[in-house]
Design an enzyme around this catalytic site. Structure first.
Site, PDB file in Angstrom:
ATOM      1  N   LYS A 160      65.624  89.330 -93.379  1.00 44.11           N
ATOM      2  CA  LYS A 160      65.764  88.608 -92.113  1.00 44.11           C
ATOM      3  C   LYS A 160      64.469  88.629 -91.308  1.00 44.11           C
ATOM      4  O   LYS A 160      64.092  87.638 -90.674  1.00 44.11           O
ATOM      5  CB  LYS A 160      66.909  89.205 -91.291  1.00 44.11           C
ATOM      6  CG  LYS A 160      68.285  89.057 -91.934  1.00 44.11           C
ATOM      7  CD  LYS A 160      68.636  87.600 -92.181  1.00 44.11           C
ATOM      8  CE  LYS A 160      69.980  87.446 -92.874  1.00 44.11           C
ATOM      9  NZ  LYS A 160      70.267  86.034 -93.230  1.00 44.11           N
ATOM     10  N   VAL A 186      78.699  90.081 -87.565  1.00 44.07           N
ATOM     11  CA  VAL A 186      79.680  89.046 -87.230  1.00 44.07           C
ATOM     12  C   VAL A 186      81.066  89.480 -87.675  1.00 44.07           C
ATOM     13  O   VAL A 186      81.298  89.789 -88.852  1.00 44.07           O
ATOM     14  CB  VAL A 186      79.305  87.702 -87.874  1.00 44.07           C
ATOM     15  CG1 VAL A 186      80.343  86.635 -87.508  1.00 44.07           C
ATOM     16  CG2 VAL A 186      77.917  87.258 -87.435  1.00 44.07           C
TER      17      VAL A 186
END
Length: 296
Positions: A160, A186
C-alpha cells in the site's frame, strides 16, 4: 443530486469497497463504468442498465484500463489481489505498484478525467520507528517506513505504501488531480482473521493504532472527497478504534469461528485502555456537512 450526465469509473468494482461504491454512485444519479478484473465477479455489480456499464480491465494492461475510463470524469480506484494470487507477498507488492502506475498513467492520457480518488490504507501510514516518542498523533502527513515493512514482512503495508507513493509521484508529474482515502480495517461481511491488514495487529493495538471503518462510512468518505472541490491530499478514514479489552474481544469474536473462541477469564490487563495515537480530524472536518442518503 449531481447531473445525470456525469459519468465516473469504479475500478476494481468487485472489491467490497468498489461494489458498494457502484451502488452508492448509481443511487446519487451518476452513470457508472464498473471495471472488473474478473468477469466471474459480475454478481458484485447490479443496477439500472441505462446507468451502469461493466468492463473487464486487466490492471497490468494499459489498453484495457483506457477503454474503461473512456468518457469518465472521475476514477475511484482500489486494488485487490487477483483470484489466482489472493495473498500478499513480495510478488504482490510488485503487482500492486505496477497496477497503480498503469492506472495513473492512463488517467493522465485521458481528456476527461478531472479527479482520481485513490483507495489506500492506514497501513501505509502507521508502520514507523519512534511512534511512542512522537509529540503528536499519527496523521495523513506520515508514511510507513518501507525498510521496516520489509524487515518484518509487512507485505500489505509495504504494498500500500509503495503503490500510493507511485501514484502520487505520477499524479504530480502528470498534473492529475488526485486525492487518497487511507482506510482502516474495513468491517465487511467477508472479514476474517486472515485479512492481510491484521499482520502486526497486536502492535497496532498497544500503540493505539488499530482502527476500523464501517463500509458505509468508507464509501461516504470516498464520495465526499470526490464531490467536495476543496478536498486535497490524503485523508485517514476510520470511525472506530480498538484500544481496550472489550473492543478487542468483540473484534476477535467477529474474526474467529465460534469453535476456536475459548473462554478466557478476566485479567488485570482487561481494564487497560491504550491511548489513541492516530487522528482523522482532516476527514471529519470535510464531512461535517456531507449528506449521504441511503448510499449502501
Amino acid at each position: 443530486m449531481p447531473p445525470a450526465a456525469k459519468t465516473v469509473c469504479v475500478m476494481d468494482a468487485s472489491t467490497g469497497v468498489g461494489s458498494a461504491l457502484v451502488a452508492a454512485l448509481l443511487h446519487r444519479g451518476y452513470t457508472v463504468h464498473a471495471s472488473l478484473q474478473n468477469h466471474d465477479d459480475l454478481q458484485c455489480v447490479k443496477g439500472n442498465p441505462n446507468k451502469l456499464k461493466v468492463f473487464r480491465s486487466d490492471l497490468l494492461d494499459y489498453h484495457s484500463i483506457m477503454i474503461a475510463l473512456k468518457g469518465c470524469s472521475a476514477l475511484f480506484y482500489s486494488f485487490q489481489p487477483p483470484p489466482d494470487h489472493p495473498t500478499y507477498d513480495e510478488l504482490m507488492v510488485e503487482v500492486e505498484v505496477r497496477a497503480a502506475h498503469n492506472v495513473l498513467e492512463a488517467c493522465a492520457q485521458t481528456d476527461t478525467i478531472e479527479k482520481v480518488i485513490f483507495t489506500s490504507s492506514v497501513t501505509a501510514v502507521i508502520w514507523r520507528d519512534g511512534l511512542k516518542t512522537m509529540s503528536s498523533d499519527v496523521d495523513e502527513r506520515h508514511w510507513s517506513d518501507v525498510n521496516l515493512c520489509r524487515k518484518f514482512k509487512l507485505w500489505h503495508a509495504l504494498s500500500k505504501t509503495l503503490a500510493e507513493k507511485t501514484a502520487w509521484a505520477l499524479a504530480m508529474d502528470r498534473g492529475v488531480n488526485m486525492v487518497s482515502v487511507n482506510g482502516g480495517l474495513v468491517m465487511g461481511h467477508d472479514l476474517t482473521i486472515n485479512n492481510p491488514y491484521l499482520k502486526g495487529a497486536a502492535e497496532m493495538y498497544e500503540d493505539g493504532l488499530l482502527v476500523t471503518v464501517d463500509l458505509k462510512f468508507m464509501v461516504d468518505a470516498h464520495i465526499c472527497v470526490f464531490e467536495d472541490i476543496s478536498s486535497y491530499g490524503r485523508y485517514l478514514c476510520f470511525n472506530n478504534i480498538i484500544n481496550c479489552h472489550k473492543e478487542a474481544l468483540r473484534l476477535a469474536h467477529m474474526l474467529l469461528p465460534p469453535s476456536s473462541q475459548a473462554f478466557s477469564p478476566p485479567s488485570l490487563g482487561d481494564s487497560v485502555v491504550y491511548q489513541q495515537g492516530i487522528s482523522n480530524k482532516k476527514l471529519n472536518k470535510l464531512m461535517v456537512d456531507f449528506e449521504s442518503g441511503d448510499s449502501c
